[in-house]
Design a protein around this motif. Structure first.
Motif, PDB file in Angstrom:
ATOM      1  N   CYS A  30      23.020   0.148  -8.678  1.00 14.06           N
ATOM      2  CA  CYS A  30      23.139  -0.293 -10.149  1.00 14.06           C
ATOM      3  C   CYS A  30      24.635  -1.401 -10.209  1.00 14.06           C
ATOM      4  O   CYS A  30      25.438  -1.066  -9.827  1.00 14.06           O
ATOM      5  CB  CYS A  30      23.579   0.843 -10.972  1.00 14.06           C
ATOM      6  N   ASP A  31      24.145  -2.445 -10.691  1.00 17.02           N
ATOM      7  CA  ASP A  31      25.077  -3.430 -10.570  1.00 17.02           C
ATOM      8  C   ASP A  31      25.756  -3.511 -11.852  1.00 17.02           C
ATOM      9  O   ASP A  31      25.286  -4.134 -12.920  1.00 17.02           O
ATOM     10  CB  ASP A  31      24.401  -4.926 -10.260  1.00 17.02           C
ATOM     11  N   SER A  32      26.765  -2.486 -12.175  1.00 20.98           N
ATOM     12  CA  SER A  32      27.182  -2.244 -13.444  1.00 20.98           C
ATOM     13  C   SER A  32      27.818  -3.337 -14.254  1.00 20.98           C
ATOM     14  O   SER A  32      27.854  -3.501 -15.594  1.00 20.98           O
ATOM     15  CB  SER A  32      28.322  -1.343 -13.275  1.00 20.98           C
ATOM     16  N   CYS A  33      28.394  -4.408 -13.525  1.00 22.29           N
ATOM     17  CA  CYS A  33      28.917  -5.583 -14.215  1.00 22.29           C
ATOM     18  C   CYS A  33      27.961  -6.719 -14.127  1.00 22.29           C
ATOM     19  O   CYS A  33      28.604  -8.066 -14.332  1.00 22.29           O
ATOM     20  CB  CYS A  33      30.454  -5.870 -13.403  1.00 22.29           C
ATOM     21  N   SER A  34      26.876  -6.340 -13.723  1.00 27.19           N
ATOM     22  CA  SER A  34      26.040  -7.750 -13.812  1.00 27.19           C
ATOM     23  C   SER A  34      26.429  -8.921 -12.931  1.00 27.19           C
ATOM     24  O   SER A  34      26.466  -9.942 -13.320  1.00 27.19           O
ATOM     25  CB  SER A  34      25.435  -8.293 -15.237  1.00 27.19           C
ATOM     26  N   SER A  35      26.883  -8.753 -11.816  1.00 27.98           N
ATOM     27  CA  SER A  35      27.516  -9.916 -11.183  1.00 27.98           C
ATOM     28  C   SER A  35      26.510 -10.017  -9.600  1.00 27.98           C
ATOM     29  O   SER A  35      27.057 -10.854  -9.049  1.00 27.98           O
ATOM     30  CB  SER A  35      28.828  -9.575 -10.403  1.00 27.98           C
ATOM     31  N   HIS A  69      32.539  -0.718  -9.312  1.00 28.77           N
ATOM     32  CA  HIS A  69      32.032  -0.336 -10.557  1.00 28.77           C
ATOM     33  C   HIS A  69      30.511  -0.091 -10.165  1.00 28.77           C
ATOM     34  O   HIS A  69      29.725   0.753 -11.126  1.00 28.77           O
ATOM     35  CB  HIS A  69      32.100  -1.084 -11.552  1.00 28.77           C
ATOM     36  N   SER A  70      29.863  -0.540  -8.858  1.00 29.03           N
ATOM     37  CA  SER A  70      28.580  -0.154  -8.664  1.00 29.03           C
ATOM     38  C   SER A  70      28.241   0.981  -8.108  1.00 29.03           C
ATOM     39  O   SER A  70      29.327   1.887  -7.694  1.00 29.03           O
ATOM     40  CB  SER A  70      27.995  -1.090  -7.684  1.00 29.03           C
ATOM     41  N   TYR A  71      27.066   1.627  -8.290  1.00 31.40           N
ATOM     42  CA  TYR A  71      26.916   2.959  -7.413  1.00 31.40           C
ATOM     43  C   TYR A  71      25.282   2.911  -7.250  1.00 31.40           C
ATOM     44  O   TYR A  71      24.436   2.002  -7.470  1.00 31.40           O
ATOM     45  CB  TYR A  71      27.030   4.137  -8.485  1.00 31.40           C
ATOM     46  N   PHE A  72      24.944   3.884  -6.192  1.00 32.35           N
ATOM     47  CA  PHE A  72      23.545   3.645  -5.681  1.00 32.35           C
ATOM     48  C   PHE A  72      22.817   4.588  -6.542  1.00 32.35           C
ATOM     49  O   PHE A  72      23.168   5.599  -7.065  1.00 32.35           O
ATOM     50  CB  PHE A  72      23.554   4.086  -4.179  1.00 32.35           C
ATOM     51  N   LEU A  73      21.546   4.061  -6.648  1.00 33.86           N
ATOM     52  CA  LEU A  73      20.672   4.867  -7.573  1.00 33.86           C
ATOM     53  C   LEU A  73      19.486   5.640  -7.040  1.00 33.86           C
ATOM     54  O   LEU A  73      18.710   4.986  -5.953  1.00 33.86           O
ATOM     55  CB  LEU A  73      19.766   3.688  -8.248  1.00 33.86           C
ATOM     56  N   PRO A  74      19.356   6.963  -7.279  1.00 33.64           N
ATOM     57  CA  PRO A  74      18.405   7.941  -6.596  1.00 33.64           C
ATOM     58  C   PRO A  74      17.305   7.680  -7.445  1.00 33.64           C
ATOM     59  O   PRO A  74      17.257   7.228  -8.837  1.00 33.64           O
ATOM     60  CB  PRO A  74      18.996   9.126  -6.692  1.00 33.64           C
TER      61      PRO A  74
END
Length: 172
Positions: A40-45, A51-56
């Motif tokens: 998840c690219d939390s800051c849309s960069s 701030h990103s995290y891996f998505l299950p």
């Protein structure tokens, strides 16, 4: 001859035959594994940040084409499957063995693998970002008789950027 001794001799000769057959097997079959991650690219960069995290639970479509050529034959294989990321955001595909294709020491293999996002279960991070990955890094291990094709990361982002969270956004 005593039946117990006869049984022990029979078992011993069976084990000896088993071990001698194992010792004469040709080189082990090489394995091919395709792996990648979704975050998840939390800051849309379009990059992985603090701030990103891996998505299950993300469904990913993987398509691969392998081609090995020798002076006598050409072996080709195409694979297209869907896989779901594990709790660490990793998807993985084990490619079945194909006669004549040895990725470690055999003929040169032309390969192309790509992964594409199919769907995310996350409500907080469900807008596709990096949708398709075609770049790969290939790692070959003679000791393990294994080739790993690692694809670039795929990502989703939230529908709304958290301005407070991403104000001082820095990449890792």
């Amino acid at each position: 001859m005593d039946p117990i001794i006869r049984l022990l001799l029979l078992l011993a000769s069976s084990f000896m035959h088993l071990f001698s057959a194992t010792a004469q097997l040709p080189n082990p079959i090489s394995r091919i594994t395709v792996v990648g991650v979704v975050f998840c690219d939390s800051c849309s960069s379009n990059t992985f940040s603090r701030h990103s995290y891996f998505l299950p639970g993300v469904e990913v479509n993987i398509e691969c084409k392998f081609k090995a050529q020798s002076p006598k034959t050409t072996e080709q294989m195409s694979v297209s499957v869907n896989r779901t990321t594990d709790k660490y955001g990793v998807y993985k595909l084990e490619i079945p063995h194909v006669d004549g294709v040895d990725c470690v020491e055999g003929l040169a293999i032309e390969s192309l693998c790509q992964a594409s996002l199919v769907g995310s279960k996350s409500k907080a991070c469900d807008v596709p970002g990096l949708k398709t990955s075609t770049n790969q890094i290939t790692v070959k291990s003679k000791q393990d008789n294994l080739c790993i094709y690692s694809l670039n990361a795929l990502s989703y982002r939230p529908s709304k950027k958290n301005a407070t969270l991403c104000r001082n956004h820095k990449q890792w």
